[in-house]
Design an enzyme around this catalytic site. Structure first.
Site, short mmCIF file in Angstrom:
data_model
loop_
_atom_site.label_atom_id
_atom_site.label_comp_id
_atom_site.label_asym_id
_atom_site.label_seq_id
_atom_site.Cartn_x
_atom_site.Cartn_y
_atom_site.Cartn_z
N CYS A 217 -9.39 26.70 12.47
CA CYS A 217 -8.74 27.30 11.54
C CYS A 217 -7.63 28.09 11.85
O CYS A 217 -6.83 28.75 11.21
CB CYS A 217 -9.61 27.91 10.44
SG CYS A 217 -11.13 27.13 10.17
N HIS B 44 -6.20 27.42 1.67
CA HIS B 44 -6.52 27.41 3.17
C HIS B 44 -6.36 25.89 3.76
O HIS B 44 -7.33 25.35 3.83
CB HIS B 44 -8.06 27.85 3.48
CG HIS B 44 -8.52 27.93 4.81
ND1 HIS B 44 -7.31 28.16 5.88
CD2 HIS B 44 -9.48 27.95 5.45
CE1 HIS B 44 -8.06 28.24 6.77
NE2 HIS B 44 -9.34 28.05 6.71
#
Lengths: 387, 130
Positions: A87, A336
């Site tokens: 991420c 996200h």
């Protein structure tokens, strides 16, 4: 080392974008960034693209060349490099681009991030994201990503007086900001009751404690600061770039609910920028789960361990507070798309510093981005300021 | 998980076989082939953990990845073995029966199956000690 500036930004809307392919998303963000910098593609010297897992999400690897090709730059043969740190891929792509310009090797460099997550089902995406942790000793045992952050929350709430309500206020605040952001996946405010009555995902975390699965792309263009005003009247200077690593497995950490990599990357960033953290006006932190925002504010040193919940419920981190956090809506409300998030954070800080953030505009001359890979095995921190 | 990838770690997964540095006395799980503290001065030997320890932190997984969907909700914990190393594992207990500090011991259990006709993977879970 040369000073580096951001001269252009571009971001797609974030969401479940069934009509857009991986390539479409990147090309849209890249074209927006080029238009913002009033540049044409021929000016680009190099490209770094953050992407976590196109291999598992869309069965495509070799993303660097693919992206350069889709952007119409194959005949220019520019170096195009994929950067992966789960991420934190986007933040790390930005860092590589900064280093490339700072070193003098390249002048005009694109840092981008892209993730197309909704072409697979939820089970497959949960399993793919679990690859950011230790597959052999966490994933194999049944650990999910929300499960690992839930264990951080359990440890934290056992040791510090954080209430379930304070944790929920992180999501309420980020949705309030996301509602004001035209690119956000969730553009509606939510009540604390919505958070507290949503279904449990991994105790004590509920659905509204979790960032969503998102498609999206973001791109920024970097240039040497000394050349930046050739392209824009409002260059934003990169004051610091910092990166730190830690154990891949949560269970091997010195402290379960302190991300030491955040502590170290933060300290390195403040040292490089040569400013005390009190000079930072606002933050974009990695709130993949509500507990992650609490930890980030503390681990970056903006308050003591155990205090961020109180700050949040008192409104200190709101748009009109003393230290606005996640003005974009954060990962929670803005969405996200894992590889794109770190670049979107930079886009948000640049928009704020230029005074172009509309209804979510805050005052400030210096902003910080904080991008986490896994449960804290990679952390990338950048500090950006007006020139 | 491929058969070979699973098979390579059978001693660790079935019997909690780790290592111990005979120079400094530190235990490692998963096993390490050199001691990060003693470096070249370390002397690593195999060590089979008896499997007793306590819960450091825990959660109840209610939304799982595909291989674990059929066993939700399940308790997942970070366990600290009495010798010191920590690991992530499931605790075979009802939600609410496990909390920070709960004493546990290891048991041999089925972990997951690779699809309907795939290989069944076994390994270590824990149960609360009454």
């Amino acid at each position: 080392m040369r000073d580096v500036a951001v001269i252009g930004i571009g971001c797609t809307t974030f969401g479940e974008k069934w009509e857009s392919s991986f390539g479409d998303l990147f090309v849209e963000a890249g074209a927006l960034a080029l238009a913002d910098a009033e540049l044409s593609g021929e000016s680009i010297d190099a490209m770094y693209v953050g992407n976590m897992s196109a291999g598992r999400f869309i069965e495509q690897e070799h993303i660097g060349a693919l992206i350069a090709d889709y952007a119409g730059l194959s005949t220019n043969h520019i170096p195009a490099t994929r950067v992966e740190a789960a991420c934190a891929s986007g933040g790390l792509a930005f860092r590589q681009a900064v280093i490339s310009v700072a070193s003098g090797i390249s002048d005009i460099v694109v840092a981008a991030g892209v993730e197309k997550m909704t072409d697979v089902g939820t089970g497959a995406s949960v399993d793919t994201l679990a690859g950011a942790a230790d597959r052999e000793w966490e994933g194999f045992m049944g650990a999910t990503f929300p499960g690992l952050y839930a264990m951080i929350a359990t440890d934290y709430m056992h040791r510090f007086p954080l209430t379930r309500e304070e944790l929920g206020m992180v999501a309420v605040k980020n949705h309030r900001n996301g509602a004001k952001n035209p690119i956000a996946q969730f553009r509606q405010e939510i009540s604390l009751d919505t958070v507290l009555s949503s279904s449990l995902v991994a105790d004590p975390l509920r659905l509204f404690d979790c960032s969503p699965i998102t498609d999206g792309a973001a791109a920024v263009i970097l240039a040497p600061l000394e050349r930046a005003r050739e392209f824009t009247d409002t260059p934003v200077k990169v004051l610091a770039t910092a990166q730190a690593s830690d154990t891949i497995a949560l269970h091997d950490r010195r402290d379960i609910s302190t991300l030491d990599a955040t502590v170290v990357a933060g300290e390195r960033a403040f040292a490089m920028a040569g400013i005390p953290r009190e000079r930072i006006d606002f933050l974009e932190v990695h709130d993949c789960f509500t507990i992650a925002e609490i930890c980030a504010i503390e681990d970056l040193g903006f308050c003591r361990k155990g205090e961020a919940g109180t700050l949040t419920s008192q409104g200190v981190t709101a748009l009109d507070g003393d230290l606005p956090v996640n003005t974009s809506g954060g990962l929670k409300a803005c969405g996200h798309p894992v590889g794109a998030t770190g670049i979107k954070q930079v886009c948000e800080v640049v928009q704020q510093l230029r005074g172009e953030a509309g209804a979510r505009q805050v005052d400030g001359e210096i902003g910080l981005t904080h991008n986490v890979g896994g449960t804290g095995a990679t952390v990338v921190v950048h500090i950006l300021g007006v020139t | 998980m491929s058969v070979a990838r699973f098979w390579r770690k059978i001693p660790q997964r079935y019997n909690l076989v780790g290592t111990r540095c005979e120079t400094c006395g530190r235990h490692y799980f998963p096993p390490r082939s050199f001691c990060p503290d003693c470096r070249r001065g370390g002397k690593i030997a195999e060590y089979r953990f008896p499997g007793t320890g306590k819960v450091v932190t825990c959660t109840v997984i209610r939304s799982a990845s595909e291989q674990f969907e059929n066993i939700t909700p399940y308790v997942l914990a970070i366990i600290q073995l009495d010798e010191g190393p920590r690991l992530t594992a499931q605790v075979v207990a009802k939600p609410g029966e496990v909390a920070v500090g709960t004493r546990v011991r290891s048991v041999f259990r089925r972990i997951m199956a690779d699809g309907d006709s795939g290989v069944i993977h076994y390994g270590t879970k824990f149960v609360p000690v009454k």
